[in-house]
Design an enzyme around this catalytic site. Structure first.
Site, PDB file in Angstrom:
ATOM      1  N   LYS A   1      -6.744   3.641  -3.061  1.00 40.29           N
ATOM      2  CA  LYS A   1      -7.123   3.422  -1.620  1.00 40.29           C
ATOM      3  C   LYS A   1      -7.403   4.904  -1.045  1.00 40.29           C
ATOM      4  O   LYS A   1      -6.466   5.836  -1.375  1.00 40.29           O
ATOM      5  CB  LYS A   1      -6.129   2.617  -0.794  1.00 40.29           C
ATOM      6  CG  LYS A   1      -6.077   2.545   0.491  1.00 40.29           C
ATOM      7  CD  LYS A   1      -4.675   1.923   1.154  1.00 40.29           C
ATOM      8  CE  LYS A   1      -4.787   2.103   2.989  1.00 40.29           C
ATOM      9  NZ  LYS A   1      -3.889   1.407   3.421  1.00 40.29           N
TER      10      LYS A   1
ATOM     11  N   LYS B   1      -9.958   0.379  -2.149  1.00 36.07           N
ATOM     12  CA  LYS B   1      -9.994   0.120  -0.726  1.00 36.07           C
ATOM     13  C   LYS B   1     -10.281   1.246  -0.054  1.00 36.07           C
ATOM     14  O   LYS B   1      -9.967   2.313  -0.245  1.00 36.07           O
ATOM     15  CB  LYS B   1      -8.659  -0.350  -0.393  1.00 36.07           C
ATOM     16  CG  LYS B   1      -8.224  -0.702   1.308  1.00 36.07           C
ATOM     17  CD  LYS B   1      -6.966  -1.292   1.387  1.00 36.07           C
ATOM     18  CE  LYS B   1      -6.606  -1.162   3.056  1.00 36.07           C
ATOM     19  NZ  LYS B   1      -5.093  -1.767   3.174  1.00 36.07           N
TER      20      LYS B   1
ATOM     21  N   ASP C   1       0.866  -1.204  -0.185  1.00 30.07           N
ATOM     22  CA  ASP C   1      -0.124   0.127  -0.046  1.00 30.07           C
ATOM     23  C   ASP C   1       0.963   1.311  -0.027  1.00 30.07           C
ATOM     24  O   ASP C   1       1.362   1.606   1.213  1.00 30.07           O
ATOM     25  CB  ASP C   1      -0.944   0.013   1.066  1.00 30.07           C
ATOM     26  CG  ASP C   1      -2.038  -1.073   1.162  1.00 30.07           C
ATOM     27  OD1 ASP C   1      -1.821  -2.197   0.412  1.00 30.07           O
ATOM     28  OD2 ASP C   1      -3.128  -0.878   1.987  1.00 30.07           O
TER      29      ASP C   1
END
Lengths: 243, 243
Positions: free
Chosen positions: A178, A207, A114
């Site tokens: 995300k 996300k 991430d």
């Protein structure tokens, strides 16, 4: 809540003695990256999160890079993925450093990365810088059969900047966008998740992370288009999904 | 306030037209790392900080690593140093990544590196991990004739842990210990600065940072033993030192 046949039994590890076994909805558990990113987390804290992830069947355990080898060892033999963060939480490092950090994490066993975009470059109109930063990390991830999620830190961007970041992440070959680090001035909102889903289309993951503390929060995010949830209150969330 | 003969004239770049030239105490300016570390800082923000640092004669400009080459160019020909941060603000990356980040920054022109310790490792009792993490970054810095300041993030530590971190930083060959990232749950306190000074002795520097917004704050910190100050309100601080 969606009823499902392949209910898996999970032993409640906290709460009153009377709770015993509860049946958790695995379709909820499988959405969640069980996350511990606070900088003062100890080895014992990280081990506990790994044990919870095995027990509840979360998608991954998400930790700071230092802990990746420990998490790989703790999760060995389980389907739970090892997730870590790159350039976290500011995204303001050199691309070269993000790539080096990614490669170290991948060698250590990370399967999901991430990464935080270069927020300042985006806000300065340097879109090529942002795109190439993502692309180089994504390429490093894909060489190791890992995936990359691109953290926008939406609370620091206006809607045009959020949309631009989504387009750049898609062009750069990222797997997910995300919303948030969880350490910025705001977390996931249904508005942002819907905006991000609209820009990236159905092919990419979205996300939602930051401030998701209840099953209701989670459902708000999936209804808006999220396909993965980042949370640290994951155990509480799935226990409230028990049938 | 200490009076000094080598007063340097600084043109006030903000405020009402009537301000004109003010005389700044250079002994105050030279204490300050003029800092812009927020993740959404733009190129224009960083350039402005560099111009202020030249004008007021600050010790350094402290930025996130992505901005180091820009700051080097903006400060060319001035005595103001280029300062950046390593493993910032969580300190929870792999040592290998911190060293790679340091080397990239040094090649880009950084002369001072403010690194964050591995807070989680310290709190887990892994003192060797903490010491070797510092030592490898310090060695990279010293090879390039740069200095390293070791950020403890005191708000996340108890006094025993703060003292241990200071001893480890000293043993690892660091040049300074520094209180805070400015993004943690608390900033510099006179108590912590005095504790750090007592542990490291007179040979090392102590940098106070986080929440220092006035000349009075600065003087509290230097009285407690600080020899460098990190601040973003630096212009306001030195203008209130004008004689």
């Amino acid at each position: 809540m969606q009823k499902t046949e392949n209910i898996f039994e999970a032993e409640a590890d906290r709460g009153s003695a009377g709770e015993g076994l509860t049946k958790i909805d695995p379709a909820i558990s499988r959405l969640i990256d069980h996350t511990i990113l606070k900088p003062d987390a100890t080895e014992a804290d990280v081990v506990k999160v790994c044990q919870e992830a095995r027990r509840y069947g979360f998608a991954s355990v998400c930790v700071n890079p230092f802990w990746v080898p420990l998490v790989r060892a703790e999760l060995a033999g389980s389907p739970v993925k090892v997730c870590t963060v790159i350039g976290f939480p500011f995204g303001a490092g050199a691309t070269e450093t993000k790539v080096a950090e990614a490669e170290t994490a991948l060698r250590g066993g990370a399967q999901e990365l991430d990464m935080v975009i270069n927020i300042g470059a985006l806000r300065s109109g340097e879109e090529d810088t942002v795109r190439l930063d993502i692309r180089q990390v994504a390429e490093a991830a894909h060489r190791a059969k890992a995936i990359v999620k691109v953290i926008l830190e939406t609370a620091l961007l206006d809607d045009d900047q959020k949309a631009a970041a989504c387009r750049l992440a898609k062009r750069a070959g990222a797997d997910f966008v995300k919303t948030s680090t969880g350490f910025g001035p705001g977390g996931a909102t249904a508005h942002d998740v819907a905006l991000m889903r609209a820009v990236v289309g159905p092919e990419m993951g979205v996300k939602a992370s930051g401030g998701i503390r209840t099953l209701s929060d989670l459902k708000t995010m999936t209804a808006a288009g999220a396909t993965r949830i980042g949370a640290s209150a994951s155990v509480k969330i799935v226990e409230s999904s028990a049938v």
